[in-house]
Design a protein around this motif. Structure first.
Motif, PDB file in Angstrom:
ATOM      1  N   LEU A 223      33.572  49.187  42.730  1.00 54.62           N
ATOM      2  CA  LEU A 223      34.534  49.078  41.636  1.00 54.62           C
ATOM      3  C   LEU A 223      35.898  49.617  42.059  1.00 54.62           C
ATOM      4  O   LEU A 223      36.938  49.035  41.739  1.00 54.62           O
ATOM      5  N   GLN A 224      35.881  50.729  42.787  1.00 57.39           N
ATOM      6  CA  GLN A 224      37.139  51.332  43.234  1.00 57.39           C
ATOM      7  C   GLN A 224      37.928  50.359  44.099  1.00 57.39           C
ATOM      8  O   GLN A 224      39.126  50.152  43.903  1.00 57.39           O
ATOM      9  N   ASN A 225      37.262  49.745  45.077  1.00 63.24           N
ATOM     10  CA  ASN A 225      37.946  48.807  45.959  1.00 63.24           C
ATOM     11  C   ASN A 225      38.484  47.616  45.174  1.00 63.24           C
ATOM     12  O   ASN A 225      39.600  47.135  45.427  1.00 63.24           O
ATOM     13  N   ALA A 226      37.698  47.140  44.217  1.00 60.73           N
ATOM     14  CA  ALA A 226      38.132  45.998  43.424  1.00 60.73           C
ATOM     15  C   ALA A 226      39.334  46.350  42.551  1.00 60.73           C
ATOM     16  O   ALA A 226      40.291  45.576  42.441  1.00 60.73           O
ATOM     17  N   VAL A 227      39.286  47.526  41.932  1.00 64.08           N
ATOM     18  CA  VAL A 227      40.406  47.948  41.086  1.00 64.08           C
ATOM     19  C   VAL A 227      41.663  48.151  41.916  1.00 64.08           C
ATOM     20  O   VAL A 227      42.772  47.780  41.499  1.00 64.08           O
ATOM     21  N   ASP A 228      41.537  48.719  43.105  1.00 66.95           N
ATOM     22  CA  ASP A 228      42.704  48.885  43.967  1.00 66.95           C
ATOM     23  C   ASP A 228      43.308  47.538  44.350  1.00 66.95           C
ATOM     24  O   ASP A 228      44.532  47.362  44.398  1.00 66.95           O
ATOM     25  N   ALA A 229      42.433  46.569  44.632  1.00 69.93           N
ATOM     26  CA  ALA A 229      42.928  45.232  44.970  1.00 69.93           C
ATOM     27  C   ALA A 229      43.647  44.603  43.786  1.00 69.93           C
ATOM     28  O   ALA A 229      44.696  43.962  43.933  1.00 69.93           O
ATOM     29  N   ILE A 230      43.097  44.785  42.597  1.00 66.62           N
ATOM     30  CA  ILE A 230      43.738  44.254  41.391  1.00 66.62           C
ATOM     31  C   ILE A 230      45.051  44.968  41.132  1.00 66.62           C
ATOM     32  O   ILE A 230      46.053  44.349  40.741  1.00 66.62           O
ATOM     33  N   THR A 231      45.077  46.286  41.337  1.00 67.20           N
ATOM     34  CA  THR A 231      46.316  47.052  41.157  1.00 67.20           C
ATOM     35  C   THR A 231      47.407  46.540  42.080  1.00 67.20           C
ATOM     36  O   THR A 231      48.576  46.417  41.683  1.00 67.20           O
ATOM     37  N   ALA A 232      47.037  46.224  43.314  1.00 64.66           N
ATOM     38  CA  ALA A 232      48.023  45.730  44.264  1.00 64.66           C
ATOM     39  C   ALA A 232      48.581  44.367  43.852  1.00 64.66           C
ATOM     40  O   ALA A 232      49.729  44.037  44.161  1.00 64.66           O
ATOM     41  N   ARG A 233      47.798  43.583  43.144  1.00 67.44           N
ATOM     42  CA  ARG A 233      48.234  42.250  42.732  1.00 67.44           C
ATOM     43  C   ARG A 233      48.884  42.238  41.359  1.00 67.44           C
ATOM     44  O   ARG A 233      49.631  41.313  41.013  1.00 67.44           O
ATOM     45  N   ARG A 234      48.600  43.250  40.568  1.00 69.11           N
ATOM     46  CA  ARG A 234      48.974  43.227  39.157  1.00 69.11           C
ATOM     47  C   ARG A 234      50.473  43.073  38.945  1.00 69.11           C
ATOM     48  O   ARG A 234      50.913  42.429  37.995  1.00 69.11           O
ATOM     49  N   LEU A 235      51.308  43.680  39.812  1.00 65.28           N
ATOM     50  CA  LEU A 235      52.749  43.579  39.621  1.00 65.28           C
ATOM     51  C   LEU A 235      53.205  42.127  39.684  1.00 65.28           C
ATOM     52  O   LEU A 235      54.134  41.721  38.978  1.00 65.28           O
ATOM     53  N   ALA A 236      52.561  41.350  40.530  1.00 62.56           N
ATOM     54  CA  ALA A 236      52.949  39.945  40.653  1.00 62.56           C
ATOM     55  C   ALA A 236      52.324  39.088  39.558  1.00 62.56           C
ATOM     56  O   ALA A 236      52.932  38.131  39.079  1.00 62.56           O
ATOM     57  N   ASP A 237      51.105  39.440  39.156  1.00 63.76           N
ATOM     58  CA  ASP A 237      50.392  38.622  38.166  1.00 63.76           C
ATOM     59  C   ASP A 237      49.511  39.523  37.306  1.00 63.76           C
ATOM     60  O   ASP A 237      48.324  39.696  37.582  1.00 63.76           O
ATOM     61  N   PRO A 238      50.080  40.130  36.255  1.00 65.49           N
ATOM     62  CA  PRO A 238      49.330  41.087  35.432  1.00 65.49           C
ATOM     63  C   PRO A 238      48.070  40.509  34.807  1.00 65.49           C
ATOM     64  O   PRO A 238      47.138  41.236  34.496  1.00 65.49           O
ATOM     65  N   ALA A 239      48.008  39.192  34.623  1.00 66.04           N
ATOM     66  CA  ALA A 239      46.835  38.599  33.977  1.00 66.04           C
ATOM     67  C   ALA A 239      45.603  38.638  34.865  1.00 66.04           C
ATOM     68  O   ALA A 239      44.482  38.515  34.388  1.00 66.04           O
ATOM     69  N   GLN A 240      45.806  38.752  36.184  1.00 63.39           N
ATOM     70  CA  GLN A 240      44.677  38.742  37.113  1.00 63.39           C
ATOM     71  C   GLN A 240      44.059  40.136  37.188  1.00 63.39           C
ATOM     72  O   GLN A 240      44.397  40.933  38.047  1.00 63.39           O
ATOM     73  N   ALA A 241      43.185  40.454  36.244  1.00 59.71           N
ATOM     74  CA  ALA A 241      42.582  41.788  36.192  1.00 59.71           C
ATOM     75  C   ALA A 241      41.154  41.674  35.708  1.00 59.71           C
ATOM     76  O   ALA A 241      40.848  42.007  34.569  1.00 59.71           O
ATOM     77  N   ALA A 242      40.288  41.145  36.566  1.00 58.80           N
ATOM     78  CA  ALA A 242      38.893  40.965  36.170  1.00 58.80           C
ATOM     79  C   ALA A 242      37.976  41.256  37.346  1.00 58.80           C
ATOM     80  O   ALA A 242      38.301  40.952  38.500  1.00 58.80           O
ATOM     81  N   ILE A 243      36.828  41.863  37.021  1.00 61.47           N
ATOM     82  CA  ILE A 243      35.784  42.133  38.023  1.00 61.47           C
ATOM     83  C   ILE A 243      34.475  41.598  37.459  1.00 61.47           C
ATOM     84  O   ILE A 243      34.101  41.918  36.326  1.00 61.47           O
ATOM     85  N   ARG A 244      33.794  40.802  38.267  1.00 66.15           N
ATOM     86  CA  ARG A 244      32.526  40.218  37.832  1.00 66.15           C
ATOM     87  C   ARG A 244      31.427  40.624  38.809  1.00 66.15           C
ATOM     88  O   ARG A 244      31.577  40.447  40.015  1.00 66.15           O
ATOM     89  N   ILE A 245      30.346  41.163  38.264  1.00 68.67           N
ATOM     90  CA  ILE A 245      29.205  41.566  39.092  1.00 68.67           C
ATOM     91  C   ILE A 245      28.033  40.657  38.768  1.00 68.67           C
ATOM     92  O   ILE A 245      27.660  40.501  37.597  1.00 68.67           O
ATOM     93  N   GLU A 246      27.462  40.092  39.813  1.00 65.61           N
ATOM     94  CA  GLU A 246      26.318  39.206  39.648  1.00 65.61           C
ATOM     95  C   GLU A 246      25.102  39.837  40.328  1.00 65.61           C
ATOM     96  O   GLU A 246      25.016  39.885  41.554  1.00 65.61           O
ATOM     97  N   PRO A 247      24.152  40.365  39.552  1.00 64.70           N
ATOM     98  CA  PRO A 247      22.950  40.988  40.130  1.00 64.70           C
ATOM     99  C   PRO A 247      22.010  39.927  40.701  1.00 64.70           C
ATOM    100  O   PRO A 247      22.217  38.723  40.504  1.00 64.70           O
TER     101      PRO A 247
ATOM    102  N   GLY B 213      34.608  54.182  51.550  1.00 62.46           N
ATOM    103  CA  GLY B 213      33.833  53.723  50.404  1.00 62.46           C
ATOM    104  C   GLY B 213      32.896  52.590  50.721  1.00 62.46           C
ATOM    105  O   GLY B 213      31.753  52.563  50.250  1.00 62.46           O
ATOM    106  N   LEU B 214      33.356  51.610  51.514  1.00 61.96           N
ATOM    107  CA  LEU B 214      32.504  50.464  51.814  1.00 61.96           C
ATOM    108  C   LEU B 214      31.231  50.871  52.545  1.00 61.96           C
ATOM    109  O   LEU B 214      30.173  50.270  52.381  1.00 61.96           O
ATOM    110  N   LEU B 215      31.330  51.936  53.350  1.00 59.06           N
ATOM    111  CA  LEU B 215      30.143  52.409  54.070  1.00 59.06           C
ATOM    112  C   LEU B 215      29.049  52.877  53.117  1.00 59.06           C
ATOM    113  O   LEU B 215      27.868  52.850  53.472  1.00 59.06           O
ATOM    114  N   SER B 216      29.435  53.315  51.920  1.00 58.84           N
ATOM    115  CA  SER B 216      28.415  53.778  50.968  1.00 58.84           C
ATOM    116  C   SER B 216      27.470  52.650  50.589  1.00 58.84           C
ATOM    117  O   SER B 216      26.333  52.895  50.178  1.00 58.84           O
ATOM    118  N   CYS B 217      27.917  51.398  50.735  1.00 58.02           N
ATOM    119  CA  CYS B 217      27.034  50.277  50.409  1.00 58.02           C
ATOM    120  C   CYS B 217      25.857  50.201  51.363  1.00 58.02           C
ATOM    121  O   CYS B 217      24.809  49.642  51.011  1.00 58.02           O
TER     122      CYS B 217
END
Length: 593
Positions: free
Chosen positions: A32-56, A109-113
């Protein structure tokens, strides 16, 4: 020749699982942290792009877990740079964004996976670039390819291939619970299997209507109790907002309180310690902060000067709440003190304002009834106090009969609070009272009567000499009390030395003898009450043996009435005097027959 370090990735993963992270469940937080950081980096250019989807796995159908975000994505160069380099602090600085805008701090963080997966696949696409697939394996291998990869939108998909013993961590219910736990307050939409688990916002930033009731319900949900009160918290320099919930029942001052801490709305810790000063054990907090630093495991706050300043600021706000209660709602303050007086008294040891509050509002036990220290000072001027509960029990009633009001300061913090009073109230007069001091309040016998009773006192003294006790004859109220056993701290110390001397070997016995000799003149006293009819009759007995037994019996009774501990010698004396008096009584009756 310089060489490059070789890293055993399995060893690193083992290190993470056993020494850095408390549980494999943190893998959901790191994704989630990595995804939120990626969204934060993009948000200034496109605030609407703020979604995370998890598929078990039950959604993917192939046993894997996928997490998809609409973030900034990575180029092939960035994939090599960030995903294959352990310890890299992440892409945020290279992309030119301020550090405090991001959740990531340590780049591991990715190593925790790998705690739950044997293989990690990252399919990512940056704006204007091709899709890139990175595949990493738990044995340290990885590959990167762009050939045959397709991803229509900008963003990243992380796929976890579970370890054979870790499937449970990837099941829908587990993932949904963990995603809700860590990400429920995040300002992005998070779905697990199509079901939203976020988007509620910060609970304390809601409208005024019904706010208190909503926060009480929130406290019940996360802490399991309905709070006595809710206190708003704010420390701007730490980017901190939140609430403190006051416990409705007493808390153990020695227990380490656990607080819920969010970092930029991502849950950092459910039981963070040391957020509040130690005296504030009556509160549980939920806070969100943007400036406090996490530890490497991101499961606690890093102890530094900012955390110390924040702790002090939060303590000041709790103190301010107490002061406002005292000024505007005394009844409510009384209810709070009834539950949490220990915390407030602990604060009063160091805080002048809290000391005045305790003096004015917290009732203490005295031998003339319960009252506040302020009322006691107003009525009696001098604050006489016993520092130990047993001392107060020994002399409280008798001191009251001599018109000597005394405060019982034997409860936790009470002595220290009384002794601090003159520091904040220059006119306050205090005096510590010991049982031995009470003798000076008793009336001495008439000189002629005292001379007449001297033979009796000599007999009585010989009876108790072996116990290290001095016999005194005085007059005091109540007349129904025949005798009191009074001792000072130094006398009690000497008695303990003598008792220890009896159990020590020869070497230590000599040392203890030397110590005991320094206090030979300070002995406990058996103060006989000449106003008591029984005592007067005993002083007139012609039978020396009967006098000895009677004095020993009075000594034993005084010990019991005063709640004094009985030494073996005391118990033997009490038993012997009882049997001796019984034998005298039986013999007397037999002679009369």
């Amino acid at each position: 020749m310089d060489r490059t370090f070789q890293v055993d990735l399995r060893g690193v993963v083992d290190l993470l699982s056993h020494h850095l992270y408390a549980s494999p469940r943190v893998y959901v937080r790191e994704l989630l942290q990595n995804a939120v950081d990626a969204i934060t980096a993009r948000r200034l250019a496109d605030p609407a792009q703020a979604a995370i989807r998890i598929e078990p796995p039950d959604v993917t159908g192939d046993g894997t877990l996928r997490i998809l975000d609409t973030g900034v994505g990575l180029t092939e160069e960035q994939v090599h740079q960030f995903l294959a380099t352990i310890g890299r602090s992440s892409k945020r600085d290279d992309l030119g964004f301020a550090r405090h805008d991001f959740l990531g701090q340590f780049g591991i963080g990715l190593l925790s996976c790998f705690l739950v997966a044997d293989e990690i696949r990252v399919l990512t696409r940056a704006e204007g670039g091709p899709a890139v697939l990175w595949r990493g394996f738990a044995d340290g291998r990885y590959s990167v390819t762009t050939e045959g990869q397709h991803r229509a939108e900008v963003g990243t998909t992380v796929t976890l291939v579970p370890r054979r013993d870790a499937e449970e961590w990837l099941r829908r219910r587990t993932v949904a619970d963990l995603a809700a736990l860590y990400g429920s307050l995040l300002p992005v939409r998070i779905e697990v299997g199509g079901v939203p688990v976020s988007g509620g916002g910060l609970p304390w930033r809601t409208g005024a209507d019904g706010r208190r009731e909503r926060l009480q319900e929130y406290c019940r949900e996360i802490f399991g109790f309905v709070p006595f009160d809710v206190i708003d918290l704010s420390v701007p320099e730490a980017g901190l907002t939140g609430v403190a919930f006051v416990l409705p029942t007493p808390a153990n001052p020695a227990a380490r309180a656990g607080h819920r801490v969010y970092l930029k709305r991502m849950l950092l810790a459910e039981g963070a310690e040391d957020l509040l000063p130690p005296w504030a054990f009556f509160a549980r907090c939920v806070i969100d902060t943007s400036e406090l630093r996490p530890t490497a495991s991101r499961e606690a706050l890093y102890e530094d000067s900012l955390l110390e300043a924040t702790r002090q600021a939060l303590g000041d706000q709790l103190r301010g709440w107490l002061v406002r209660l005292a000024g505007h709602n005394p009844r409510r303050l009384g209810e709070f003190l009834e539950v949490h007086h220990l915390g407030v008294k602990a604060l009063a040891l160091h805080d002048d304002e809290m000391l005045r509050l305790v003096e004015r509002w917290w009732p203490v036990e005295t031998n003339v009834g319960r009252m506040t220290l302020a009322d006691f000072r107003a009525q009696h001027g001098l604050v006489r106090y016993c520092a130990q509960l047993d001392e107060f029990r020994q002399i409280g009633a008798v001191a009251a009969a001599q018109n000597l009001p005394v405060v019982n300061a034997g409860y936790i913090y009470d002595t220290e609070i009384i002794e601090r009073l003159p520091q904040v109230e220059p006119g306050a007069l205090i005096e510590r009272v010991e049982p031995g001091d009470l003798t000076t309040a008793f009336a001495a016998l008439d000189p002629g009567l005292e001379l007449a009773k001297r033979p009796f006192l000599q007999l009585a003294q010989r009876a108790l000499d072996r116990l290290g006790c001095e016999v005194v004859l005085r007059e005091y109220d109540p007349a129904g009390l025949p005798a009191m056993y009074l001792t000072s701290r130094s006398a009690a110390f000497s008695a303990e030395l003598r008792a220890t001397r009896e159990r020590a070997d020869d070497v230590w016995a000599d040392v203890l003898d030397a110590l005991a000799r320094t206090d030979e003149q300070d002995r406990p006293q058996l103060v006989l009450n000449h106003r008591n009819p029984l005592v007067r009759r005993v002083t007139e007995l012609p039978d020396h043996e009967l006098v000895r037994l009677a004095v020993e019996g009075l000594y034993g009774q005084a010990l019991l009435l005063g709640h004094h501990p009985l030494r073996p010698a005391d118990a033997a004396l009490l038993n012997g005097s009882f049997l001796g008096l019984l034998n005298k009584a039986v013999g007397h009756e037999g002679g009369r027959g």
